[in-house]
Design a protein around this motif. Structure first.
Motif, PDB file in Angstrom:
ATOM      1  N   PRO B  35       0.814  -1.226   0.000  1.00 14.52           N
ATOM      2  CA  PRO B  35       0.000   0.000   0.000  1.00 14.52           C
ATOM      3  C   PRO B  35       0.846   1.273   0.000  1.00 14.52           C
ATOM      4  CG  PRO B  35      -0.051  -1.047   2.162  1.00 14.52           C
ATOM      5  CD  PRO B  35       0.673  -1.980   1.259  1.00 14.52           C
ATOM      6  N   PHE B  36       2.053   1.172   0.522  1.00 17.19           N
ATOM      7  CA  PHE B  36       2.896   2.354   0.634  1.00 17.19           C
ATOM      8  C   PHE B  36       4.328   1.952   0.327  1.00 17.19           C
ATOM      9  CE2 PHE B  36       2.683   6.700   2.277  1.00 17.19           C
ATOM     10  CZ  PHE B  36       4.019   7.008   2.385  1.00 17.19           C
ATOM     11  N   THR B  37       4.899   2.568  -0.674  1.00 13.82           N
ATOM     12  CA  THR B  37       6.276   2.234  -1.059  1.00 13.82           C
ATOM     13  C   THR B  37       7.120   3.498  -0.973  1.00 13.82           C
ATOM     14  OG1 THR B  37       6.020   2.799  -3.388  1.00 13.82           O
ATOM     15  CG2 THR B  37       5.320   0.576  -2.729  1.00 13.82           C
ATOM     16  N   PRO B  38       8.438   3.384  -1.140  1.00 15.60           N
ATOM     17  CA  PRO B  38       9.269   4.594  -1.154  1.00 15.60           C
ATOM     18  C   PRO B  38       8.900   5.560  -2.279  1.00 15.60           C
ATOM     19  CG  PRO B  38      10.630   2.663  -0.787  1.00 15.60           C
ATOM     20  CD  PRO B  38       9.252   2.164  -1.097  1.00 15.60           C
ATOM     21  N   MET B  41       5.017   8.662  -1.550  1.00 16.64           N
ATOM     22  CA  MET B  41       5.022  10.083  -1.151  1.00 16.64           C
ATOM     23  C   MET B  41       5.595  10.980  -2.260  1.00 16.64           C
ATOM     24  SD  MET B  41       4.495  11.803   1.892  1.00 16.64           S
ATOM     25  CE  MET B  41       5.074  13.169   2.860  1.00 16.64           C
TER      26      MET B  41
END
Lengths: 507, 159
Positions: B35-38, B41
């Motif tokens: 759901p959230f990778t580098p 953002m």
């Protein structure tokens, strides 16, 4: 509790411990004025000296150094727009313009009174509510922290002058972008380093703050040195002005101090939040609640704009001791160093500290009262001498400020790449300022960016990728509602004012 | 074009470049499903940057009130002095290790005073030396912070 307080008073009033409060405040103030040597370095420098002391004595010394350093950082923020400590960045927004107008003495005096008040009020809260507050601090999760950071970003609205809101938002986004440079904390993948080893650790806060505030200010003064405005400012700069704060000004400060103490203390209680976000939130809050005629003064030398963040950052320092003393969890980088020191003395901070070592627990809290008094008594007479710094002719002051800034950053990493980076950033900052972009939102975005990303990542991982955490947790939901209100209220008020004007014209 | 339009265009270009650079961020195999990778953002920020700079361009073009021009903003200023000072700062960074903290600081300050128009050589030299020695004394013997001795290291080794 009364027994504990009396025990703390007895410990602190010991002549050796009183001397330690005095030495801590003095050393902390001096070291805090030097960029690159903030409270963390100041306390780390004290630790070897304290090995031979009683743990209560050592803690009293380190606590004194901590809030002395915060006050010292405010001094360089106000006089030369060089905030060496993240918690004193917001102080420069109105402190430095006040000094430029020839009111350096008053600015430093207001900072001293506000710091004293914030620290003392927070010490009262600490005394009364420490164990209970610790439980509240524990209940904050990643989702709540993310919402709190989002609320902190709304302070950007406070830096937006008329018609400048989009520029402030853009600078915040730029600050957030700069915070992504370096190694991703969760997966260790380099981002935007372009193959440079020096950028693997990211851009340091101190480098960005020095380059965008102190260096760019020095270069701007050189750039515009032929203008009439600059000549007038030069004439005013050397004047100390009266340190007296009038009754009307005190009446204006009192509600600000009250609000900012509460905000600062409770923000400081949250591990990882600390003096920086407390000072920005206080600045944003004061600007929001200020009457219309006072709002225009923000950024130009507003008393509320100076008193608010100054009160909040000292209150947050006291607040950051709550998780340390009651749970053994450091609330900030500085308290993390203090935690290391406590463990090296053979003391385990935690829920049993105030049972097993009440002398350490209560003496630290009581020493905060005395430390705040000593800070005020020590620094007020020194203000006329400290403020004389501004009377140095520009030909000498500008290179000295530049050296101060460059050396301050170099002393942290001993990496000459940082100096080259500062030159680049400061020239870019000069360009941005000429284009009319404010610097403060950049710093705000940069400071909050890393924390926001970390907490958002954790919150999304916990909720399996679902954004339902935004409304499922009551604390998160409430903070986000407040954030939305803070962002939309000015726009709605402006729209209603426009409609009223249009209606009265039509009538 | 007005100052505000040019500024907004610069930010638009920067946001596009930042967005393009996000695709250079390597992801571990399988991370695309996370759901959230580098990359998450940076992509969101690039998108925000493009939207906000687009809004700024739109706002600046709509503004009918008198606008600052680039010439008025950047003209008539002491750019040569600023760039000389910037050059001195770069030189300071290049020499602080080789020449040592004290010597490079004294030379930087002396050069800075000269660039800003000071011509009282004795006052300049005295101030530069006093500040560099003073700072070295506070930082090195007093606070125990190591500072590069630079050429003074070779002098003491040779002696």
């Amino acid at each position: 509790m009364i027994d504990g307080i009396l025990q703390g008073v007895q410990v602190v009033l010991d002549p050796i411990n009183l001397l330690m409060v005095f030495v801590g405040c003095f050393a902390g103030t001096f070291i805090g004025m030097l960029p690159g040597l903030g409270p963390i370095s100041a306390i780390a420098l004290m630790i070897p000296i304290t090995y031979g002391f009683d743990p209560a004595t050592a803690m009293i010394l380190m606590a004194g150094v901590y809030y002395g350093a915060i006050f010292g950082g405010s001094t360089s923020s106000i006089l030369i727009n060089a905030p060496g400590v993240a918690g004193t960045v917001a102080t420069a927004f109105d402190g430095y313009p006040m000094a430029k107008k020839g009111l350096a003495g008053k600015a430093l005096a207001i900072a001293a009174y506000s710091s004293f008040s914030g620290g003392t009020i927070a010490a009262v809260f600490l005394l009364v509510a420490a164990p209970a507050l610790a439980q509240v601090a524990l209940s904050f999760q990643s989702a709540d922290y993310f919402a709190l950071m989002a609320l902190g970003l709304t302070a950007v609205a406070a830096f937006a002058g008329h018609g400048q809101f989009l520029k402030a938002v853009m600078m915040t986004i730029l600050g957030l972008m700069l915070s992504t440079v370096g190694t991703d904390k969760a997966e260790g993948i380099p981002r935007f380093t372009f193959g440079r080893l020096d950028l693997l650790d990211g851009i340091s806060f101190l480098l960005l703050a020095m380059a965008t505030f102190a260096l760019s200010e020095a270069l701007m003064s050189v750039l515009k040195s032929d203008s009439v405005d600059e000549a007038a400012q030069d004439a005013a700069r050397g004047k100390l002005g009266s340190m007296r704060v009038s009754r009307a000004e005190v009446r204006e400060m009192i509600p600000t101090i009250g609000r900012s103490s509460v905000l600062g203390f409770f923000t400081g209680v949250l591990p990882g939040a600390g003096a920086t976000i407390a000072s920005f939130l206080a600045y944003g809050m004061e600007r929001m609640v200020a009457p219309k005629e006072k709002k225009a003064e923000f950024g130009q030398g507003s008393i509320r704009g100076l008193a608010g963040p100054e009160t909040a950052n000292n209150a947050a320092c006291s607040g950051s001791f709550v998780p340390l003393l009651t749970l053994g969890i450091p609330g900030s980088g500085t308290t993390a160093v203090i935690l290391g020191a406590l463990i090296s003395y053979g003391i385990q901070p935690g829920p049993r500290l105030f049972i097993d070592r009440p002398d350490v627990f209560w003496s630290v809290i009581i020493s905060m009262y005395i430390g705040n008094v000593i800070l005020l008594v020590l620094n007020l007479p020194l203000i006329p001498y400290i403020a004389r710094l501004l009377a140095v002719p520009r030909n000498y002051l500008v290179p000295l400020v530049i050296f101060f800034s460059l050396a301050g950053v170099y002393l942290v990493t001993f990496n000459t790449f940082d100096i080259q980076m500062m030159v680049f950033v400061s020239i870019a900052a000069v360009g941005l300022r000429l284009f009319g972009y404010p610097m403060a939102p950049l710093i705000l975005g940069f400071i909050l960016g890393g924390m926001m990303e970390e907490n958002l990542r954790r919150a999304l991982t916990i909720s399996d990728g679902s954004i339902s955490f935004l409304w499922e947790r009551p604390i998160t939901f409430v903070i986000l509602i407040i954030t939305t209100l803070v962002l939309t209220t000015p726009a709605i008020s402006a729209l209603r004012a426009k409609r009223r004007t249009a209606a009265s014209k039509a009538a | 074009m007005s100052r505000d339009t040019v500024g907004a265009l610069i930010f638009l270009a920067f946001s596009l470049a930042y967005g393009a650079a996000t695709f250079d961020i390597h992801l571990f195999p399988g991370a695309e499903q996370a759901p959230f990778t580098p990359q998450t953002m940076p992509i969101a920020l690039a998108a925000l940057g493009i939207v906000v700079s687009g809004a700024m361009i739109f706002q600046s073009l709509r503004r009918t009130a008198a606008r600052d021009t680039l010439a008025a903003t950047f003209g008539g200023k002491n750019w040569s002095t600023v760039f000389l000072l910037a050059g001195l700062m770069v030189l300071y960074g290049l020499t602080i290790r080789e020449a040592g903290f004290m010597l490079s600081t004294a030379l930087f300050l002396f050069g800075g005073f000269w660039v800003l128009g000071e011509r009282r050589w004795i006052v300049m030299a005295t101030t530069a030396i006093a500040v560099s020695v003073g700072f070295w004394t506070i930082l090195s013997p007093l606070l125990g912070i190591y500072l590069d001795p630079g050429i003074f290291r070779f002098l003491s080794e040779g002696g």
